[in-house]
Design an enzyme around this catalytic site. Structure first.
Site, mmCIF file in Angstrom:
data_model
loop_
_atom_site.group_PDB
_atom_site.id
_atom_site.type_symbol
_atom_site.label_atom_id
_atom_site.label_comp_id
_atom_site.label_asym_id
_atom_site.label_seq_id
_atom_site.Cartn_x
_atom_site.Cartn_y
_atom_site.Cartn_z
ATOM 1 N N ARG A 66 0.834 -1.204 0.000
ATOM 2 C CA ARG A 66 0.000 0.000 0.000
ATOM 3 C C ARG A 66 0.873 1.260 0.000
ATOM 4 O O ARG A 66 0.420 2.345 -0.335
ATOM 5 C CB ARG A 66 -0.970 -0.010 1.193
ATOM 6 N N LYS A 211 -9.025 4.561 -20.080
ATOM 7 C CA LYS A 211 -9.432 4.921 -21.428
ATOM 8 C C LYS A 211 -8.260 4.723 -22.407
ATOM 9 O O LYS A 211 -7.884 3.598 -22.666
ATOM 10 C CB LYS A 211 -9.990 6.340 -21.422
HETATM 11 C C1 LIG Z 1 -13.899 7.815 -17.341
HETATM 12 C C2 LIG Z 1 -13.451 9.175 -16.994
HETATM 13 C C3 LIG Z 1 -13.104 9.496 -15.665
HETATM 14 C C4 LIG Z 1 -13.237 8.516 -14.534
HETATM 15 O O1 LIG Z 1 -12.319 7.488 -14.632
HETATM 16 P P1 LIG Z 1 -12.555 5.985 -14.068
HETATM 17 O O2 LIG Z 1 -11.304 5.300 -14.463
HETATM 18 O O3 LIG Z 1 -13.802 5.485 -14.723
HETATM 19 O O4 LIG Z 1 -12.738 6.104 -12.596
HETATM 20 C C5 LIG Z 1 -12.625 10.766 -15.416
HETATM 21 N N1 LIG Z 1 -12.517 11.687 -16.403
HETATM 22 C C6 LIG Z 1 -12.870 11.422 -17.677
HETATM 23 C C7 LIG Z 1 -12.725 12.469 -18.722
HETATM 24 C C8 LIG Z 1 -13.345 10.152 -18.021
HETATM 25 O O5 LIG Z 1 -13.702 9.896 -19.282
#
Ligand SMILES: *Cc1c(COP(=O)(O)O)cnc(C)c1O
Length: 415
Positions: A66, A211
């Site tokens: 952690r 993403k």
């Molecule tokens: C998906 C997304 C998030 C959140 O991220 P997670 O990995 O789903 O927690 C934050 N900002 C943007 C622009 C996103 O597309």
């Protein structure tokens, strides 16, 4: 002095400089949750150093995962280099990253106010508005940032290009308007390939690594690139609250970085082809894509090296047409998330931006497309088939009902 390496080279080689000495070529994965302690004294000193946000001492121990994990740290080193930052800190999701950023700049430093520039990703808007983290939030437009700052403002949150409508804000200008207050830029849509917020004065560049960085739809993660001092504050929050990235996720993200430049380039080429096709379609009321208005203020030219692979569009037939097209494609998977090798389509008002209060929520006729690596002609044919399935009646019916607005009861009230 050697010339700085180009981004494509950095993407392939960063975080790997010690591999030859280790006698390995692929990235090693360290799954240890605990680590042997040399003796109580040095074990305790190591614990102290890392629990307060520092790096592990050379003669000490990593103590407990952690506090520090070498596979995660290796990915962090690579991402920092790509973002032109001193350091980066990885988390178990983009929202865990944003949570740590807010905590480290409000509660932890005795401030309680955050200025948030809309539009923002629905989850970020929701997190800020929920009051869960004890922060008070002023939402504003980019030009209102200076007027929204108070003596107790600890953070300005900005997202550009913004999810879902690709609004572009001038990062350097928002940084100027924020004065002494640090600005975090959500750089998820642009990635370090197209934009480096830290070069423009932002204190932090945050990614939902889920993403584009991961790019294959199989890791949930977040990461914040920043200066070493900010990284210490973020690691302290991470060590205390435990929003960790698992080393297997870090490994996949690090591996994914190597192809990020080519993925981004090709996905962007596809997106541009699809945008020009959409602009001529009678089913489409409006296309949202950076640069369609010709960049009148030169912002794109100053801060981005490309326009990316995300598209939003308003359907002529209102909500009825939007929902029909969302379920009418085959190659485009009807799913939230974005930035992967395969194309996705989704309805922001009903899904990703559902928790956003009605006044800031995307319209009910908007769809968001994440363009992948398929052949652009196949993607265009898939959209054409979905458009052809629109009943002519749906176009007039769609304007009569606004089911998303009326059905979305606000997750806020349920927290
Ligand atoms: C998906 C997304 C998030 C959140 O991220 P997670 O990995 O789903 O927690 C934050 N900002 C943007 C622009 C996103 O597309």
């Amino acid at each position: 002095m050697t010339a700085p390496l180009h981004p494509d080279t950095v993407a392939v080689h960063s975080g790997r400089s010690d591999l030859a000495d280790l006698g390995v070529h692929a990235l090693p994965i360290d799954l240890s949750t605990t680590n042997p302690l040399p003796d109580v004294e040095r074990g305790g000193d190591s614990y102290e150093a890392m629990a307060t946000g520092g790096r592990p001492p050379a003669d000490g121990s990593l103590v407990y995962a952690r506090l520090w994990n070498p596979t995660v740290a290796r990915f962090e080193e690579a991402l920092a280099e790509m973002e032109h930052a001193e350091a980066s800190v990885a988390f178990g999701s983009g929202m865990a990253a944003m949570t740590a950023v807010i905590l480290a700049h409000t509660n932890a430093v005795g401030k309680r106010h955050v200025v948030a520039v809309r539009p923002l990703y629905g989850g970020t808007d929701h997190l800020l508005g929920s009051g869960l983290l004890g922060a008070e939030v002023t939402y504003c437009h980019p030009h209102e940032v200076a007027g929204s700052i108070r003596p107790d403002t600890g953070l300005v949150v900005l997202e550009t290009p913004a999810n879902p409508t690709l609004d572009i804000a001038d990062i350097a200008e928002v940084v100027r308007l924020a004065g002494e207050v640090p600005v975090v830029v959500d750089n998820t849509f642009a990635t370090p390939i197209l934009q480096n917020p830290i070069d423009l004065g932002a204190a932090m560049s945050l990614h939902s690594a889920t993403k584009y960085l991961g790019g294959h739809g199989d890791v949930i993660a977040g990461v914040v690139a920043c200066g070493e001092e900010t990284a210490e504050a973020l690691r302290r929050v991470r060590a205390v609250t435990g929003g960790l990235l698992h080393p297997l996720g870090a490994y996949l993200l690090h591996r994914g970085l190597a192809t990020l430049p080519v993925r981004m380039q090709r996905q962007q080429e596809n997106a541009r082809r699809i945008v020009s096709w959409l602009l001529d379609r009678p089913e489409i009321a409006e296309v949202f894509y950076p640069g369609l208005d010709g960049d009148p203020h030169g912002i794109l030219d100053r801060q981005m090296r490309g326009t990316g692979a995300m598209i939003a569009m308003r359907m002529q037939g209102g909500y009825a047409a939007a929902s029909a097209v969302a379920s009418g494609t085959t190659l485009f998977t009807h799913a939230v998330s974005l930035g992967g090798v395969d194309s996705l389509i989704q309805h922001p008002a009903a899904l990703t931006h559902r928790p956003v209060p009605a006044e800031a929520r995307p319209a009910a006729d908007v769809l968001r497309l994440s363009i992948g690596l398929e052949d652009a002609d196949d993607l265009i044919a898939d959209l054409a088939t979905a458009f052809a399935g629109l009943a002519p009646a749906a176009q007039s019916l769609g304007r009569m009902t606004v089911p998303v607005e009326s059905r979305s009861v606000g997750i806020r009230s349920r927290l």
